[in-house]
Design a protein around this motif. Structure first.
Motif, mmCIF file in Angstrom:
data_model
loop_
_atom_site.group_PDB
_atom_site.id
_atom_site.type_symbol
_atom_site.label_atom_id
_atom_site.label_comp_id
_atom_site.label_asym_id
_atom_site.label_seq_id
_atom_site.Cartn_x
_atom_site.Cartn_y
_atom_site.Cartn_z
ATOM 1 N N ALA A 153 0.804 -1.227 0.000
ATOM 2 C CA ALA A 153 0.000 0.000 0.000
ATOM 3 C C ALA A 153 0.836 1.276 0.000
ATOM 4 C CB ALA A 153 -0.924 0.004 1.216
ATOM 5 N N SER A 154 2.138 1.174 0.146
ATOM 6 C CA SER A 154 2.968 2.365 0.348
ATOM 7 C C SER A 154 2.848 3.379 -0.788
ATOM 8 C CB SER A 154 4.441 1.954 0.520
ATOM 9 O OG SER A 154 4.596 1.104 1.627
ATOM 10 N N ALA A 155 2.926 2.909 -2.037
ATOM 11 C CA ALA A 155 2.880 3.837 -3.170
ATOM 12 C C ALA A 155 1.539 4.557 -3.237
ATOM 13 C CB ALA A 155 3.142 3.082 -4.471
ATOM 14 N N ASP A 156 0.454 3.846 -2.965
ATOM 15 C CA ASP A 156 -0.863 4.477 -3.009
ATOM 16 C C ASP A 156 -1.047 5.460 -1.855
ATOM 17 O OD1 ASP A 156 -1.846 3.202 -5.344
ATOM 18 O OD2 ASP A 156 -2.142 1.372 -4.193
ATOM 19 N N LEU A 157 -0.471 5.154 -0.703
ATOM 20 C CA LEU A 157 -0.521 6.108 0.411
ATOM 21 C C LEU A 157 0.184 7.410 0.027
ATOM 22 C CD1 LEU A 157 0.188 3.760 3.459
ATOM 23 C CD2 LEU A 157 -1.918 5.050 3.051
ATOM 24 N N ARG A 158 1.297 7.308 -0.673
ATOM 25 C CA ARG A 158 2.020 8.505 -1.109
ATOM 26 C C ARG A 158 1.215 9.311 -2.125
ATOM 27 N NH1 ARG A 158 6.282 4.598 -1.193
ATOM 28 N NH2 ARG A 158 7.697 4.920 0.572
ATOM 29 N N ALA A 159 0.374 8.614 -2.886
ATOM 30 C CA ALA A 159 -0.404 9.291 -3.930
ATOM 31 C C ALA A 159 -1.663 9.958 -3.393
ATOM 32 C CB ALA A 159 -0.779 8.296 -5.025
ATOM 33 N N MET A 160 -2.027 9.683 -2.166
ATOM 34 C CA MET A 160 -3.198 10.345 -1.589
ATOM 35 C C MET A 160 -2.926 11.835 -1.441
ATOM 36 S SD MET A 160 -4.339 7.525 1.284
ATOM 37 C CE MET A 160 -5.515 8.655 2.048
ATOM 38 N N ARG A 161 -3.959 12.654 -1.716
ATOM 39 C CA ARG A 161 -3.755 14.103 -1.779
ATOM 40 C C ARG A 161 -4.444 14.812 -0.623
ATOM 41 N NH1 ARG A 161 -5.683 13.594 -7.889
ATOM 42 N NH2 ARG A 161 -6.833 11.964 -6.796
ATOM 43 N N GLY A 162 -4.013 14.511 0.579
ATOM 44 C CA GLY A 162 -4.490 15.255 1.727
ATOM 45 C C GLY A 162 -5.825 14.816 2.283
ATOM 46 N N THR A 163 -6.297 13.634 1.929
ATOM 47 C CA THR A 163 -7.551 13.138 2.494
ATOM 48 C C THR A 163 -7.372 12.868 3.982
ATOM 49 O OG1 THR A 163 -8.069 12.054 0.389
ATOM 50 C CG2 THR A 163 -9.314 11.345 2.337
ATOM 51 N N PRO A 164 -8.232 13.384 4.851
ATOM 52 C CA PRO A 164 -8.120 13.092 6.287
ATOM 53 C C PRO A 164 -8.257 11.586 6.546
ATOM 54 C CG PRO A 164 -9.584 14.960 5.919
ATOM 55 C CD PRO A 164 -9.308 14.364 4.577
ATOM 56 N N VAL A 165 -7.370 11.063 7.375
ATOM 57 C CA VAL A 165 -7.332 9.626 7.648
ATOM 58 C C VAL A 165 -7.373 9.393 9.149
ATOM 59 C CG1 VAL A 165 -5.989 7.489 7.452
ATOM 60 C CG2 VAL A 165 -6.012 9.133 5.551
ATOM 61 N N LEU A 166 -8.261 8.501 9.564
ATOM 62 C CA LEU A 166 -8.254 7.994 10.940
ATOM 63 C C LEU A 166 -7.760 6.561 10.896
ATOM 64 C CD1 LEU A 166 -8.928 8.128 13.975
ATOM 65 C CD2 LEU A 166 -11.247 7.344 13.394
ATOM 66 N N LEU A 167 -6.633 6.315 11.563
ATOM 67 C CA LEU A 167 -6.047 4.976 11.636
ATOM 68 C C LEU A 167 -6.414 4.365 12.987
ATOM 69 C CD1 LEU A 167 -4.163 2.777 10.461
ATOM 70 C CD2 LEU A 167 -2.243 4.017 11.513
ATOM 71 N N VAL A 168 -7.118 3.232 12.966
ATOM 72 C CA VAL A 168 -7.612 2.589 14.180
ATOM 73 C C VAL A 168 -6.913 1.242 14.343
ATOM 74 C CG1 VAL A 168 -9.650 1.829 15.450
ATOM 75 C CG2 VAL A 168 -9.843 3.697 13.790
ATOM 76 N N LEU A 169 -6.262 1.030 15.490
ATOM 77 C CA LEU A 169 -5.442 -0.157 15.697
ATOM 78 C C LEU A 169 -5.781 -0.827 17.020
ATOM 79 C CD1 LEU A 169 -2.028 1.435 14.659
ATOM 80 C CD2 LEU A 169 -3.525 0.033 13.213
ATOM 81 N N GLY A 170 -5.731 -2.148 17.038
ATOM 82 C CA GLY A 170 -5.971 -2.921 18.250
ATOM 83 C C GLY A 170 -4.684 -3.525 18.781
ATOM 84 N N GLY A 171 -4.526 -3.508 20.091
ATOM 85 C CA GLY A 171 -3.289 -3.985 20.703
ATOM 86 C C GLY A 171 -3.099 -5.488 20.657
ATOM 87 N N HIS A 172 -4.172 -6.253 20.420
ATOM 88 C CA HIS A 172 -4.080 -7.715 20.369
ATOM 89 C C HIS A 172 -4.313 -8.218 18.951
ATOM 90 C CE1 HIS A 172 -3.809 -8.660 24.704
ATOM 91 N NE2 HIS A 172 -4.550 -7.563 24.866
ATOM 92 N N ASP A 173 -3.757 -7.530 17.985
ATOM 93 C CA ASP A 173 -3.940 -7.897 16.579
ATOM 94 C C ASP A 173 -2.908 -8.949 16.189
ATOM 95 O OD1 ASP A 173 -4.248 -8.009 13.798
ATOM 96 O OD2 ASP A 173 -4.826 -5.897 13.704
#
Length: 325
Positions: A233-253
């Protein structure tokens, strides 16, 4: 679906999205039962929500959308019925399907096309950045435990499951050897028959990562892996143009390396566009770890107190993120 009394509109809609995931999980459980599966699945849906129906449906790619005060698009994998299970067996262009669903939503007169965003989890981490890079009009992305690199994620998941199951050093070495054999076959363009022959000849534990079950590898599943095992996903993340992102992560993943995911998102996305929320007691699906460990507790909680499934703050965090947009 009907949210508990006392939630505001945004939080109620988020509740519906998450509860819909639970419904799908219930159906998978019921379909694993030996008898009466169709009737049981239907009765279960009716108990969770009378007259249950998808709110919206877009295109043949089964991209389903859930209306909120902001409009979020959620896509599910295409599945087919086999003799013993339902499994993801056919690769399809997820990003194109999602873009089509967004276009469909924007064309509706009852939806504000300026307030459409994406909510997705796990493998959606390879889809949403690609969609956001091509559609600058998206208002937000909520990424729940998204994967970054297919191969690194697969190795992390394999090792995490081996640790969870108390595998011996010999079992660990055998599983890693089978994984490397699978990757070698994929790189060489091997057929599923060549894969099956190699696995039959291999010693050690079963291939947890590639087959996903004791039933072995189907031809469609092998094709799916062959088309996607190089995903990053790295290249596509770089191509995003300022879209607000909420990253949600779980500690027992145990599915996704959340440390790598957070590190990658922070390194690539501008600080002003990224918000990270971590829930130490949550699993990959944001369910409380103490509940997910027990199938009985998971099923009973989902049926009689579904909101209690999720780690504290999961709904509130997403609601606050949306309110600030």
């Amino acid at each position: 679906m009907y949210a508990p009394v006392g939630l505001d509109e945004v939080e109620s809609r988020l509740y519906e999205v998450l509860l819909a995931e639970c419904v799908e999980y219930y159906v998978r459980i019921v379909r694993s039962l030996p008898v009466f599966e169709e009737r049981a699945a239907g009765e279960l849906l009716l108990r969770v929500r009378p007259r249950w129906r998808p709110r919206w449906r877009a295109s043949r790619n089964a991209c389903r959308t859930v209306r909120c005060s902001l409009f979020a698009v959620r896509c599910s994998h295409r599945t087919v019925r086999t003799r013993t299970r339902r499994s993801v067996v056919r690769a399809w262009n997820w990003s194109a399907g999602t873009l089509a669903a967004v276009a469909w939503a924007r064309a509706r007169p009852d939806i504000d096309g300026r307030r459409i965003g994406l909510w997705g989890a796990s493998q959606a981490g390879w889809v949403m950045p690609k969609v956001a890079a091509r559609d600058a009009g998206l208002r937000f992305v909520i990424a729940v435990a998204p994967a970054i690199d297919w191969q690194r994620q697969g190795r992390y998941n394999l090792l995490a499951e081996l640790r969870r199951d108390g595998a011996s050093d010999e079992e660990r070495a055998a599983a890693l050897h089978r994984r490397e054999t699978t990757l070698r076959l994929l790189r060489s363009g091997a057929s599923v028959e060549e894969y099956r022959d190699a696995m039959r000849n291999a010693e050690g534990s079963r291939n947890r990562e590639a087959s996903g079950s004791d039933e072995g590898m189907t031809a469609d599943r092998w094709q799916f892996i062959a088309k996607n095992y190089t995903s990053d996903a790295s290249a596509d993340l770089r191509a995003m143009r300022g879209t607000p992102v909420l990253l949600v992560l779980g500690g027992h993943d145990t599915n996704v390396d959340i440390a790598e995911t957070e590190r990658t998102y922070r390194a690539i996305l501008p600080p002003g566009t990224l918000e990270v929320r971590k829930f130490p007691d949550a699993t990959h699906s944001l369910v409380r770890h103490d509940i997910e460990r027990s199938e009985t507790a998971l099923t009973l909680t989902a049926l009689f107190a579904p909101r209690a499934l999720f780690a504290d703050g999961v709904l509130t965090g997403q609601r606050r993120f949306l309110e600030r947009l």
